[in-house]
Design an enzyme around this catalytic site. Structure first.
Site, PDB file in Angstrom:
ATOM      1  N   ARG A   1       0.883  -1.176   0.000  1.00  0.00           N
ATOM      2  CA  ARG A   1       0.000   0.000   0.000  1.00  0.00           C
ATOM      3  C   ARG A   1       0.909   1.210   0.000  1.00  0.00           C
ATOM      4  O   ARG A   1       1.698   1.390   0.943  1.00  0.00           O
ATOM      5  CB  ARG A   1      -0.920  -0.021   1.226  1.00  0.00           C
ATOM      6  CG  ARG A   1      -1.630   1.289   1.464  1.00  0.00           C
ATOM      7  CD  ARG A   1      -2.752   1.180   2.466  1.00  0.00           C
ATOM      8  NE  ARG A   1      -3.877   0.483   1.884  1.00  0.00           N
ATOM      9  CZ  ARG A   1      -5.115   0.496   2.381  1.00  0.00           C
ATOM     10  NH1 ARG A   1      -5.376   1.161   3.505  1.00  0.00           N
ATOM     11  NH2 ARG A   1      -6.085  -0.157   1.799  1.00  0.00           N
TER      12      ARG A   1
ATOM     13  N   ASP B   1     -17.651   6.835  -1.493  1.00  0.00           N
ATOM     14  CA  ASP B   1     -16.425   6.721  -0.685  1.00  0.00           C
ATOM     15  C   ASP B   1     -16.253   8.034   0.073  1.00  0.00           C
ATOM     16  O   ASP B   1     -16.959   9.022  -0.188  1.00  0.00           O
ATOM     17  CB  ASP B   1     -15.220   6.445  -1.611  1.00  0.00           C
ATOM     18  CG  ASP B   1     -13.975   5.988  -0.842  1.00  0.00           C
ATOM     19  OD1 ASP B   1     -14.056   5.790   0.396  1.00  0.00           O
ATOM     20  OD2 ASP B   1     -12.910   5.857  -1.479  1.00  0.00           O
TER      21      ASP B   1
ATOM     22  N   ARG C   1     -13.279  -8.994   1.037  1.00  0.00           N
ATOM     23  CA  ARG C   1     -11.880  -8.609   0.825  1.00  0.00           C
ATOM     24  C   ARG C   1     -10.961  -9.817   1.057  1.00  0.00           C
ATOM     25  O   ARG C   1      -9.967  -9.999   0.363  1.00  0.00           O
ATOM     26  CB  ARG C   1     -11.495  -7.452   1.762  1.00  0.00           C
ATOM     27  CG  ARG C   1     -12.143  -6.107   1.489  1.00  0.00           C
ATOM     28  CD  ARG C   1     -11.731  -5.534   0.144  1.00  0.00           C
ATOM     29  NE  ARG C   1     -10.302  -5.563  -0.037  1.00  0.00           N
ATOM     30  CZ  ARG C   1      -9.456  -4.621   0.407  1.00  0.00           C
ATOM     31  NH1 ARG C   1      -9.921  -3.554   1.021  1.00  0.00           N
ATOM     32  NH2 ARG C   1      -8.155  -4.726   0.193  1.00  0.00           N
TER      33      ARG C   1
ATOM     34  N   CYS D   1     -16.520   1.042   0.433  1.00  0.00           N
ATOM     35  CA  CYS D   1     -15.295   0.277   0.702  1.00  0.00           C
ATOM     36  C   CYS D   1     -14.877   0.388   2.174  1.00  0.00           C
ATOM     37  O   CYS D   1     -14.123  -0.451   2.651  1.00  0.00           O
ATOM     38  CB  CYS D   1     -14.175   0.727  -0.219  1.00  0.00           C
ATOM     39  SG  CYS D   1     -13.666   2.437   0.028  1.00  0.00           S
TER      40      CYS D   1
ATOM     41  N   GLN E   1      -9.752  -3.924  -3.747  1.00  0.00           N
ATOM     42  CA  GLN E   1     -11.088  -3.505  -3.306  1.00  0.00           C
ATOM     43  C   GLN E   1     -12.119  -3.790  -4.401  1.00  0.00           C
ATOM     44  O   GLN E   1     -13.214  -4.281  -4.123  1.00  0.00           O
ATOM     45  CB  GLN E   1     -11.077  -2.009  -2.968  1.00  0.00           C
ATOM     46  CG  GLN E   1     -12.418  -1.484  -2.501  1.00  0.00           C
ATOM     47  CD  GLN E   1     -12.838  -2.084  -1.167  1.00  0.00           C
ATOM     48  OE1 GLN E   1     -12.100  -2.056  -0.208  1.00  0.00           O
ATOM     49  NE2 GLN E   1     -14.039  -2.648  -1.114  1.00  0.00           N
TER      50      GLN E   1
ATOM     51  N   HIS F   1      -7.153   0.901  -6.655  1.00  0.00           N
ATOM     52  CA  HIS F   1      -7.376  -0.003  -5.514  1.00  0.00           C
ATOM     53  C   HIS F   1      -8.036  -1.288  -6.043  1.00  0.00           C
ATOM     54  O   HIS F   1      -9.196  -1.575  -5.767  1.00  0.00           O
ATOM     55  CB  HIS F   1      -8.250   0.680  -4.471  1.00  0.00           C
ATOM     56  CG  HIS F   1      -8.207   0.051  -3.106  1.00  0.00           C
ATOM     57  ND1 HIS F   1      -7.445  -1.063  -2.813  1.00  0.00           N
ATOM     58  CD2 HIS F   1      -8.837   0.384  -1.953  1.00  0.00           C
ATOM     59  CE1 HIS F   1      -7.610  -1.382  -1.532  1.00  0.00           C
ATOM     60  NE2 HIS F   1      -8.445  -0.516  -0.989  1.00  0.00           N
TER      61      HIS F   1
HETATM   62  N1   CP Z   1     -11.251  -0.411   2.073  1.00  0.00           N
HETATM   63  C1   CP Z   1      -9.996  -0.406   2.565  1.00  0.00           C
HETATM   64  O1   CP Z   1      -9.029  -0.461   1.829  1.00  0.00           O
HETATM   65  O2   CP Z   1      -9.942  -0.391   3.930  1.00  0.00           O
HETATM   66  P1   CP Z   1      -8.599  -0.160   4.758  1.00  0.00           P
HETATM   67  O3   CP Z   1      -8.070   1.213   4.389  1.00  0.00           O
HETATM   68  O4   CP Z   1      -9.016  -0.258   6.210  1.00  0.00           O
HETATM   69  O5   CP Z   1      -7.617  -1.230   4.387  1.00  0.00           O
END
Ligand code: CP
Length: 303
Positions: free
Chosen positions: A95, A213, A281, A253, A125, A122
């Site tokens: 990430r 989001d 997920r 998400c 996701q 992403h």
């Molecule tokens: N949706 C998502 O990526 O959640 P986090 O940021 O908690 O990993």
């Protein structure tokens, strides 16, 4: 080397295969006795837990590494960290703030690199979102998805993935948060041609899926005041959900900012599928990792 930086690193057929694999409670343990490096430059609840558990379910050992431990481009170059982690692990997932960091990893990595969120995309996701929609409606061809709010990294990956499965994507962002021409060109390369609407009501009218989001993503905290003002009127509430199809579902998400982009009533309401989406997920992470790491013989055996 198979890397997964955006959802169209899979073909539509491969995407369907990954979603089918995600429905299996178990997959052969392709990570038995092997490690998975999970690098996080930003905080995470769902992505870290889902990916760690997916690695465990595939027989492997996840090691989560925060950037203050490895210092990407501070203590050591991105390339040398990547080479180092490849000595110990079968996969490197990260990430990152900048998508370029992932691209640099792919230039030297001897193991698959997986995007756990960047400023551009992403895709992990999007896999979970598509599985959740598929569990609700089956075949997604011709179904419609309305995205309300910022056309951000989550929106872009979902737009590409949904389009790959034949969905119609409609977006309703405030004017200054629309897709740029460059982003539209990138989406078109993947066969995605989202329709942009000025009013959320017009995007949501009759839609099968409504998604949104946060108005202020990680790293945008200094824009919070301006964004809260720009996104006024872009909350998903009961009135807006009432204009979607009667069978419509709501996705987010997470983390959600209750009372901002979504109301409590929608998030906790009968049309919300956000907790199934969160659980998915893990199932989609397990499937994606397996798909990247399994041999063609192993894939043939689970057909
Ligand atoms: N949706 C998502 O990526 O959640 P986090 O940021 O908690 O990993």
């Amino acid at each position: 080397m198979n890397h997964f930086l955006e959802i169209d690193d899979l073909t539509p057929t491969e995407l369907r295969s990954v979603l089918a694999l995600a429905q299996r409670a178990e997959l052969p343990p392709v990570l038995a006795g092997r490690g998975a490096a999970l690098v996080f430059e930003k905080p995470s609840a769902r992505t870290r837990n889902a990916t760690e558990m997916a690695v465990v379910q595939l027989g492997g050992h996840p090691i989560t590494i925060r950037n203050d431990e490895i210092g990407l481009d501070v203590r050591e170059s991105v390339e040398d960290v990547t080479r180092t982690l490849g000595c110990f692990h079968a996969v490197l997932a990260a990430r990152v703030f900048s998508h370029r960091t992932l691209e640099r990893m792919t230039t030297v990595s001897n193991v698959p690199v997986v995007n756990l969120l960047s400023d551009v995309a992403h895709p992990m996701q999007a896999l979970a979102d598509l599985l959740t929609i598929q569990q609700e409606f089956g075949d997604l061809q011709g179904r419609s998805l309305a995205w309300i709010g910022d056309t951000n990294n989550v929106c872009r990956s979902l737009t590409i993935g949904a389009s790959m499965l034949g969905m119609h994507v409609r977006v309703a962002p405030p004017p200054q948060y629309e897709f740029t021409d460059e982003e539209l060109d990138r989406l078109a390369l993947a066969g995605a041609t989202p329709q942009t609407y000025a009013r959320p009501e017009d995007a949501v009218a009759g839609a099968d899926v409504v998604s949104t989001d946060t108005w202020v993503s990680m790293g945008q905290e200094n824009e919070a005041g301006e964004r809260h003002s720009d996104f006024e009127g872009y909350s998903v509430d009961d009135r807006l959900m009432g204009t979607a199809a009667p069978h419509a579902i709501f996705l987010h998400c997470l983390p959600a900012h209750r009372g901002e982009e979504v109301t409590d009533a929608v998030l906790d309401g009968a049309q919300s599928r956000v907790w199934r989406q969160a659980e998915n997920r893990m199932h989609t992470a397990r499937a994606l990792l397996w798909f990247l790491l399994a041999t063609s013989e192993q894939k043939e055996a689970v057909r």
